[in-house]
Design a protein around this motif. Structure first.
Motif, PDB file in Angstrom:
ATOM      1  N   PHE A  56      -1.954   0.953  10.727  1.00  0.00           N
ATOM      2  CA  PHE A  56      -1.205  -0.259  10.408  1.00  0.00           C
ATOM      3  C   PHE A  56      -1.876  -1.049   9.283  1.00  0.00           C
ATOM      4  CE2 PHE A  56      -4.231  -1.721  13.538  1.00  0.00           C
ATOM      5  CZ  PHE A  56      -4.566  -3.002  13.134  1.00  0.00           C
ATOM      6  N   HIS A  57      -3.199  -0.847   9.064  1.00  0.00           N
ATOM      7  CA  HIS A  57      -3.859  -1.485   7.921  1.00  0.00           C
ATOM      8  C   HIS A  57      -3.247  -0.981   6.618  1.00  0.00           C
ATOM      9  CE1 HIS A  57      -7.781  -2.280  10.390  1.00  0.00           C
ATOM     10  NE2 HIS A  57      -6.811  -3.110  10.691  1.00  0.00           N
ATOM     11  N   CYS A  58      -3.021   0.327   6.540  1.00  0.00           N
ATOM     12  CA  CYS A  58      -2.403   0.897   5.335  1.00  0.00           C
ATOM     13  C   CYS A  58      -0.943   0.460   5.210  1.00  0.00           C
ATOM     14  CB  CYS A  58      -2.478   2.420   5.374  1.00  0.00           C
ATOM     15  SG  CYS A  58      -4.145   3.097   5.201  1.00  0.00           S
ATOM     16  N   LEU A  59      -0.232   0.433   6.324  1.00  0.00           N
ATOM     17  CA  LEU A  59       1.173   0.027   6.297  1.00  0.00           C
ATOM     18  C   LEU A  59       1.310  -1.408   5.812  1.00  0.00           C
ATOM     19  CD1 LEU A  59       2.289   1.622   9.678  1.00  0.00           C
ATOM     20  CD2 LEU A  59       3.059   2.325   7.409  1.00  0.00           C
ATOM     21  N   GLY A  60       0.416  -2.285   6.292  1.00  0.00           N
ATOM     22  CA  GLY A  60       0.478  -3.675   5.877  1.00  0.00           C
ATOM     23  C   GLY A  60       0.027  -3.873   4.441  1.00  0.00           C
ATOM     24  N   GLY A  61      -1.077  -3.240   4.056  1.00  0.00           N
ATOM     25  CA  GLY A  61      -1.604  -3.408   2.709  1.00  0.00           C
ATOM     26  C   GLY A  61      -0.672  -2.880   1.641  1.00  0.00           C
ATOM     27  N   ALA A  62       0.087  -1.840   1.984  1.00  0.00           N
ATOM     28  CA  ALA A  62       0.947  -1.185   0.991  1.00  0.00           C
ATOM     29  C   ALA A  62       2.119  -2.041   0.557  1.00  0.00           C
ATOM     30  CB  ALA A  62       1.447   0.157   1.526  1.00  0.00           C
ATOM     31  N   VAL A  63       2.362  -3.158   1.229  1.00  0.00           N
ATOM     32  CA  VAL A  63       3.439  -4.055   0.782  1.00  0.00           C
ATOM     33  C   VAL A  63       3.160  -4.551  -0.642  1.00  0.00           C
ATOM     34  CG1 VAL A  63       2.433  -6.210   1.658  1.00  0.00           C
ATOM     35  CG2 VAL A  63       4.909  -5.973   1.518  1.00  0.00           C
ATOM     36  N   TYR A  64       1.886  -4.574  -1.039  1.00  0.00           N
ATOM     37  CA  TYR A  64       1.543  -5.029  -2.393  1.00  0.00           C
ATOM     38  C   TYR A  64       2.019  -4.063  -3.466  1.00  0.00           C
ATOM     39  CZ  TYR A  64      -1.001  -8.910  -0.480  1.00  0.00           C
ATOM     40  OH  TYR A  64      -1.306 -10.075   0.182  1.00  0.00           O
ATOM     41  N   ALA A  65       2.342  -2.839  -3.084  1.00  0.00           N
ATOM     42  CA  ALA A  65       2.902  -1.897  -4.060  1.00  0.00           C
ATOM     43  C   ALA A  65       4.194  -2.423  -4.656  1.00  0.00           C
ATOM     44  CB  ALA A  65       3.136  -0.540  -3.396  1.00  0.00           C
ATOM     45  N   LEU A  66       4.859  -3.319  -3.948  1.00  0.00           N
ATOM     46  CA  LEU A  66       6.115  -3.878  -4.435  1.00  0.00           C
ATOM     47  C   LEU A  66       5.926  -4.753  -5.674  1.00  0.00           C
ATOM     48  CD1 LEU A  66       7.632  -4.793  -0.962  1.00  0.00           C
ATOM     49  CD2 LEU A  66       8.292  -2.876  -2.426  1.00  0.00           C
ATOM     50  N   LEU A  67       4.675  -5.101  -5.979  1.00  0.00           N
ATOM     51  CA  LEU A  67       4.369  -5.878  -7.185  1.00  0.00           C
ATOM     52  C   LEU A  67       4.146  -4.989  -8.402  1.00  0.00           C
ATOM     53  CD1 LEU A  67       1.812  -8.420  -5.648  1.00  0.00           C
ATOM     54  CD2 LEU A  67       4.216  -8.863  -6.201  1.00  0.00           C
ATOM     55  N   SER A  68       4.178  -3.657  -8.211  1.00  0.00           N
ATOM     56  CA  SER A  68       3.798  -2.720  -9.273  1.00  0.00           C
ATOM     57  C   SER A  68       4.961  -2.200 -10.088  1.00  0.00           C
ATOM     58  CB  SER A  68       3.034  -1.531  -8.668  1.00  0.00           C
ATOM     59  OG  SER A  68       1.864  -1.979  -8.037  1.00  0.00           O
ATOM     60  N   GLY A  69       6.149  -2.669  -9.802  1.00  0.00           N
ATOM     61  CA  GLY A  69       7.293  -2.196 -10.561  1.00  0.00           C
ATOM     62  C   GLY A  69       7.545  -0.715 -10.368  1.00  0.00           C
ATOM     63  N   TYR A  70       7.790   0.007 -11.482  1.00  0.00           N
ATOM     64  CA  TYR A  70       8.126   1.425 -11.398  1.00  0.00           C
ATOM     65  C   TYR A  70       6.939   2.292 -10.947  1.00  0.00           C
ATOM     66  CZ  TYR A  70      12.335   0.134 -13.943  1.00  0.00           C
ATOM     67  OH  TYR A  70      13.518  -0.442 -14.312  1.00  0.00           O
ATOM     68  N   ARG A  71       5.746   1.708 -10.930  1.00  0.00           N
ATOM     69  CA  ARG A  71       4.556   2.485 -10.554  1.00  0.00           C
ATOM     70  C   ARG A  71       4.159   2.238  -9.094  1.00  0.00           C
ATOM     71  NH1 ARG A  71       0.256   1.889 -15.369  1.00  0.00           N
ATOM     72  NH2 ARG A  71      -0.610   3.717 -14.292  1.00  0.00           N
ATOM     73  N   TRP A  72       5.123   1.890  -8.274  1.00  0.00           N
ATOM     74  CA  TRP A  72       4.836   1.556  -6.882  1.00  0.00           C
ATOM     75  C   TRP A  72       4.222   2.722  -6.100  1.00  0.00           C
ATOM     76  CZ3 TRP A  72       7.468   3.964  -2.806  1.00  0.00           C
ATOM     77  CH2 TRP A  72       8.579   4.732  -3.170  1.00  0.00           C
ATOM     78  N   GLN A  73       4.611   3.946  -6.447  1.00  0.00           N
ATOM     79  CA  GLN A  73       4.047   5.093  -5.732  1.00  0.00           C
ATOM     80  C   GLN A  73       2.568   5.289  -6.048  1.00  0.00           C
ATOM     81  OE1 GLN A  73       7.283   7.693  -7.092  1.00  0.00           O
ATOM     82  NE2 GLN A  73       7.632   8.242  -4.949  1.00  0.00           N
ATOM     83  N   GLU A  74       2.181   5.029  -7.305  1.00  0.00           N
ATOM     84  CA  GLU A  74       0.765   5.068  -7.659  1.00  0.00           C
ATOM     85  C   GLU A  74      -0.007   4.007  -6.893  1.00  0.00           C
ATOM     86  OE1 GLU A  74      -0.296   5.512 -11.985  1.00  0.00           O
ATOM     87  OE2 GLU A  74       1.881   5.302 -12.209  1.00  0.00           O
ATOM     88  N   ALA A  75       0.600   2.832  -6.761  1.00  0.00           N
ATOM     89  CA  ALA A  75      -0.042   1.745  -6.026  1.00  0.00           C
ATOM     90  C   ALA A  75      -0.255   2.132  -4.561  1.00  0.00           C
ATOM     91  CB  ALA A  75       0.793   0.471  -6.123  1.00  0.00           C
ATOM     92  N   ILE A  76       0.740   2.745  -3.966  1.00  0.00           N
ATOM     93  CA  ILE A  76       0.606   3.155  -2.564  1.00  0.00           C
ATOM     94  C   ILE A  76      -0.478   4.216  -2.414  1.00  0.00           C
ATOM     95  CG2 ILE A  76       1.773   4.457  -0.725  1.00  0.00           C
ATOM     96  CD1 ILE A  76       4.248   2.787  -1.261  1.00  0.00           C
ATOM     97  N   ARG A  77      -0.531   5.155  -3.349  1.00  0.00           N
ATOM     98  CA  ARG A  77      -1.565   6.199  -3.278  1.00  0.00           C
ATOM     99  C   ARG A  77      -2.959   5.564  -3.305  1.00  0.00           C
ATOM    100  NH1 ARG A  77       0.451   9.254  -6.902  1.00  0.00           N
ATOM    101  NH2 ARG A  77       1.716  10.305  -5.351  1.00  0.00           N
ATOM    102  N   PHE A  78      -3.148   4.578  -4.197  1.00  0.00           N
ATOM    103  CA  PHE A  78      -4.437   3.885  -4.263  1.00  0.00           C
ATOM    104  C   PHE A  78      -4.702   3.088  -2.985  1.00  0.00           C
ATOM    105  CE2 PHE A  78      -6.562  -0.169  -4.791  1.00  0.00           C
ATOM    106  CZ  PHE A  78      -7.812   0.238  -5.225  1.00  0.00           C
ATOM    107  N   ILE A  79      -3.731   2.303  -2.563  1.00  0.00           N
ATOM    108  CA  ILE A  79      -3.930   1.428  -1.399  1.00  0.00           C
ATOM    109  C   ILE A  79      -4.275   2.233  -0.158  1.00  0.00           C
ATOM    110  CG2 ILE A  79      -2.729  -0.125   0.204  1.00  0.00           C
ATOM    111  CD1 ILE A  79      -1.239  -1.221  -2.331  1.00  0.00           C
ATOM    112  N   VAL A  80      -3.562   3.321   0.069  1.00  0.00           N
ATOM    113  CA  VAL A  80      -3.838   4.149   1.255  1.00  0.00           C
ATOM    114  C   VAL A  80      -5.223   4.775   1.149  1.00  0.00           C
ATOM    115  CG1 VAL A  80      -3.159   6.223   2.520  1.00  0.00           C
ATOM    116  CG2 VAL A  80      -1.415   4.583   1.781  1.00  0.00           C
TER     117      VAL A  80
END
Length: 373
Positions: A56-80
């Motif tokens: 759930f730490h990763c699930l919660g933190g990954a909400v910030y990927a929504l600030l990355s625009g089209y690169r949201w998947q890269e953001a999730i990969r980093f956050i996780v």
């Protein structure tokens, strides 16, 4: 997903369920399979346990990927990857075969290296008996470094370093021998008190223990919208109050578990329930004030209120003395958005609990004999 940043709880939850959670699950499945290949039993067990119990730490933190625009998947990969490092090392320290601060410092060098694309991979296990992880931790670090090479790194470098240094210092001080922890943390706070004069030592420690500011900086840097002033505003907005509220709530729901395990819990240092509620309310109000300076402030305010709803919706709160009173008070302080997230989380836990129940035998059915003779 583009640059459409959610501005309401409904649009945020829609994006989370439709985009964020499936992508996080995919990443966690990959790292779980990697963890299963770790040769050393202790390292493998702690890696798998951290993914299983702290996803759930990763699930919660990954909400910030929504600030990355089209690169949201890269953001999730980093956050996780970064959060998985954090949770894995926390497990290694909490359930450690070592009580050596040098060991904890060396382990957390991985978090420094993950944010520093030019840093070489090191032997992060140099001060402990367990050594062989099949490059698991090194690959997590490399995944984060790859992201760092593809964003506006120089703009956020110093700010990332500040937040990560606070985080790693905390992990070293809080995991040493029990009789040394409070003394070390108190002295550390005194060295930094000028930056957070309104906090107690355990509140400062809590604020240092969150990765939210790092995720926010990286997400914005991926979007291409980051500049020096904005990076400074993110750190000022997130540290200490947003991050402090995050970790205090995390410790709040874990009080009983930490008491059983003998783990340090920052909430135990408040002078009673009333004082704790008063300070939590103070953190909520301060976080509300500080996020006003940020770009996309409706989003940050929603995340802040979402934290309140998320944690207080955990079933463990019902088992805490004064849990109902605390929930009501903090939800009222945080407003309708927090209540919306609160009931969403309660529904989520209810559905998970229902799915986990064994099927009820139909009338007249013998559960044992139905398995065959």
């Amino acid at each position: 997903m583009g640059y459409s940043i959610p501005k309401t709880p409904v649009t945020l939850m829609a994006a989370v369920y439709r985009k964020v959670f499936p992508a996080v699950s995919k990443e966690l499945t990959f790292w779980k399979e990697r963890a299963q290949q770790i040769p050393d039993n202790e390292l493998r067990n702690q890696a798998l346990a951290s993914i299983e119990s702290k996803r759930f730490h990763c699930l919660g933190g990954a909400v910030y990927a929504l600030l990355s625009g089209y690169r949201w998947q890269e953001a999730i990969r980093f956050i996780v990857a970064y959060q998985t490092i954090s949770d894995y090392l926390d497990n290694l320290c909490d359930r450690s075969t070592s009580m050596d601060p040098d060991d904890f410092r060396q382990l957390h060098q991985a978090m420094t290296d993950a944010l520093s694309p030019a840093n070489p991979i090191k032997n992060y296990y140099a001060f402990r008996n367990e050594q062989t992880d099949g490059e698991y931790l090194a690959d997590l670090v490399r995944t984060c470094q790859k992201t760092m090479r593809n964003l506006e790194y120089d703009v956020i470098k110093g700010y990332l370093s500040k937040l990560e240094t606070l985080y790693s210092d905390l992990q070293v001080h809080k995991h040493v021998r029990r009789d040394e922890r409070v003394g070390r943390l108190s002295a550390w706070f005194r060295d930094n008190a000028s930056a957070s004069p309104s906090l107690y030592w355990h509140e400062f420690s809590a604020a240092a223990g969150s990765t939210l500011g790092i995720f926010c900086l990286v997400a914005y840097a991926l979007s291409g919208r980051m500049n020096e002033k904005m990076a400074e505003q993110v750190v000022e907005s997130y540290f200490p109050f947003m991050q402090g509220l995050h970790i205090l709530l995390d410790y709040y729901i874990d009080q009983e578990e930490d008491r059983r395990e003998g783990d340090l819990n920052f909430c135990s240092y408040y002078e009673g329930h009333a004082r704790m509620k008063e300070r939590f309310t103070y953190f909520i109000r301060q976080a509300d004030t500080h996020v006003q300076q940020l770009m996309d402030r409706p989003f940050h305010k929603m995340v802040h209120h979402g934290l309140v709803g998320l944690y207080l919706g955990d079933p463990k709160v019902k088992q805490l003395p004064g849990g109902t009173d605390m929930t009501g008070a903090l939800l009222r302080e945080s407003g309708s958005a927090a209540s919306f997230f609160h009931w969403n989380v309660k529904l989520y836990h209810f559905i998970r609990k229902t799915k986990a129940r064994p099927p009820v035998p139909e009338k007249g059915e013998n559960r044992e004999s139905s398995q065959g003779d």
